[in-house]
Design an enzyme around this catalytic site. Structure first.
Site, PDB file in Angstrom:
ATOM      1  CE  LYS A  49       9.305  -1.888  10.961  1.00 15.90           C
ATOM      2  NZ  LYS A  49       8.684  -2.795   9.968  1.00 15.90           N
ATOM      3  CD  GLN A  93       8.208  -2.068   6.390  1.00 14.68           C
ATOM      4  OE1 GLN A  93       8.907  -2.604   7.252  1.00 14.68           O
ATOM      5  NE2 GLN A  93       7.060  -1.477   6.692  1.00 14.68           N
ATOM      6  CG  ASP A 116       7.943  -8.600  10.252  1.00 11.17           C
ATOM      7  OD1 ASP A 116       7.620  -7.804  11.134  1.00 11.17           O
ATOM      8  OD2 ASP A 116       8.516  -8.267   9.202  1.00 11.17           O
TER       9      ASP A 116
HETATM   10  N1  GUN Z   1       4.292  -3.063   7.084  1.00 14.33           N
HETATM   11  C1  GUN Z   1       3.507  -2.523   8.036  1.00 14.33           C
HETATM   12  N2  GUN Z   1       3.747  -3.102   9.230  1.00 14.33           N
HETATM   13  C2  GUN Z   1       4.715  -4.025   9.022  1.00 14.33           C
HETATM   14  C3  GUN Z   1       5.399  -4.938   9.886  1.00 14.33           C
HETATM   15  O1  GUN Z   1       5.154  -5.030  11.089  1.00 14.33           O
HETATM   16  N3  GUN Z   1       6.347  -5.697   9.284  1.00 14.33           N
HETATM   17  C4  GUN Z   1       6.607  -5.630   7.957  1.00 14.33           C
HETATM   18  N4  GUN Z   1       7.549  -6.457   7.465  1.00 14.33           N
HETATM   19  N5  GUN Z   1       5.997  -4.811   7.136  1.00 14.33           N
HETATM   20  C5  GUN Z   1       5.053  -3.995   7.675  1.00 14.33           C
END
Ligand code: GUN
Length: 286
Positions: A49, A93, A116
């Site tokens: 990311k 995350q 998110d």
């Molecule tokens: N862990 C797995 N997928 C995601 C996501 O899309 N966002 C976040 N914050 N954590 C994750």
């Protein structure tokens, strides 16, 4: 003939458009990212990311906490970023290490900066069919991929395997909003029922974290099969769908890797830019 849904190419197209927009901005969007602990998969996802964000000119502020921390340490950082006008989007995350309680942390993120779409306000809006400030990245990416390939959702039977807060629940809401009849199955559904319902699916989504779980017997002829699984087995990434067994039966199928994964990152970049634009225009969708 089965069509492979190329998430990598589709994501690249979206990211390159976002990059052109970001290039023209004098003040760049900034994404704050929190990672707690050293979960190897999370480290890889977060690094991906951060890498893409930097490549397209989105600024990042990365805060990596050690495994041994308290809710309050993360919350302090979130509250600081909430107040900081230069930070437009915040991501924590998941999963968080066991000693932390994710709901108490996520709810502290300003919903207008929720990259998110995970805060109670944004999830509430999504479930009600109203507009959140941002939609969860993986579900949003799946809907976008279906639309890019002109795959009809309305009137279809969609079976979602898995009810996680990150994928299964929000994806079920988004599919329903797009007028599919949604059946959401999970770990407490009997194997017999999982098989029986899956076989009815026009759109079958596997998000259960079990390598190669979905085989051809689960799949109706010409179904659209979406694989959200990212399972590490003998140092290889394996999906939740047994691709070889299913590919000839499906009309469309996502590969792993190169399907849903890249779309998740593209949607994070899109959310970051949208939140930035919202904040700069002072628009309130309410
Ligand atoms: N862990 C797995 N997928 C995601 C996501 O899309 N966002 C976040 N914050 N954590 C994750």
């Amino acid at each position: 003939m089965t069509i492979i849904l190329d998430g990598k190419k589709t994501a690249q197209k979206i990211i390159s458009k976002i990059s052109e927009e970001v290039f023209k901005l004098d003040v760049k969007p900034k994404l704050g990212v929190i990672l707690a602990g050293d979960n190897p998969a999370s480290l890889i996802y977060v690094n991906n990311k951060l890498k893409i964000a930097k490549e397209i000119g989105i600024e990042v502020d990365f805060k990596h906490f050690t495994q041994n921390l308290t809710n309050n340490e993360i919350i302090k950082k979130i509250l600081e970023w909430n107040k900081d006008d230069s930070v437009n989007a915040i991501l924590v995350q998941l999963p968080l290490p066991g000693i932390l309680y994710a709901p108490s942390i996520i709810e502290k993120i300003d919903s207008k900066k929720d990259a998110d779409g995970f805060t109670p306000y944004n999830i509430g809006q999504l479930i009600l069919g109203y507009k959140p400030y941002a939609e969860p990245c993986t579900p949003k990416g799946i809907i976008r991929l279906l639309k890019e390939y002109n795959i009809e959702i309305e009137g279809k039977i969609a079976v979602v395997l898995g009810r996680s807060n990150i994928v299964g629940k929000p994806l079920s809401a988004l599919l329903r909003q797009n007028n599919a009849a949604v059946i959401n199955l999970h770990s407490k559904t009997s194997e017999k029922n999982i098989l029986a319902f899956s076989k009815q699916a026009d759109i079958l989504v596997a998000a259960i974290g079990q390598p190669n779980y979905v085989t051809s017997e689960f799949v109706k002829d010409d179904a659209v099969v979406i694989d959200v699984g990212i399972n590490r087995v003998n140092n290889k990434i394996i999906g939740d769908v047994d691709f070889k067994s299913v590919v000839d039966k499906a009309s469309y199928i996502t590969p792993v890797p190169g399907g849903v994964g890249p779309m998740t990152i593209a949607m994070l970049m899109e959310n970051t830019l949208e939140l930035y634009k919202n904040q700069h225009k002072k628009i309130n969708p309410l």
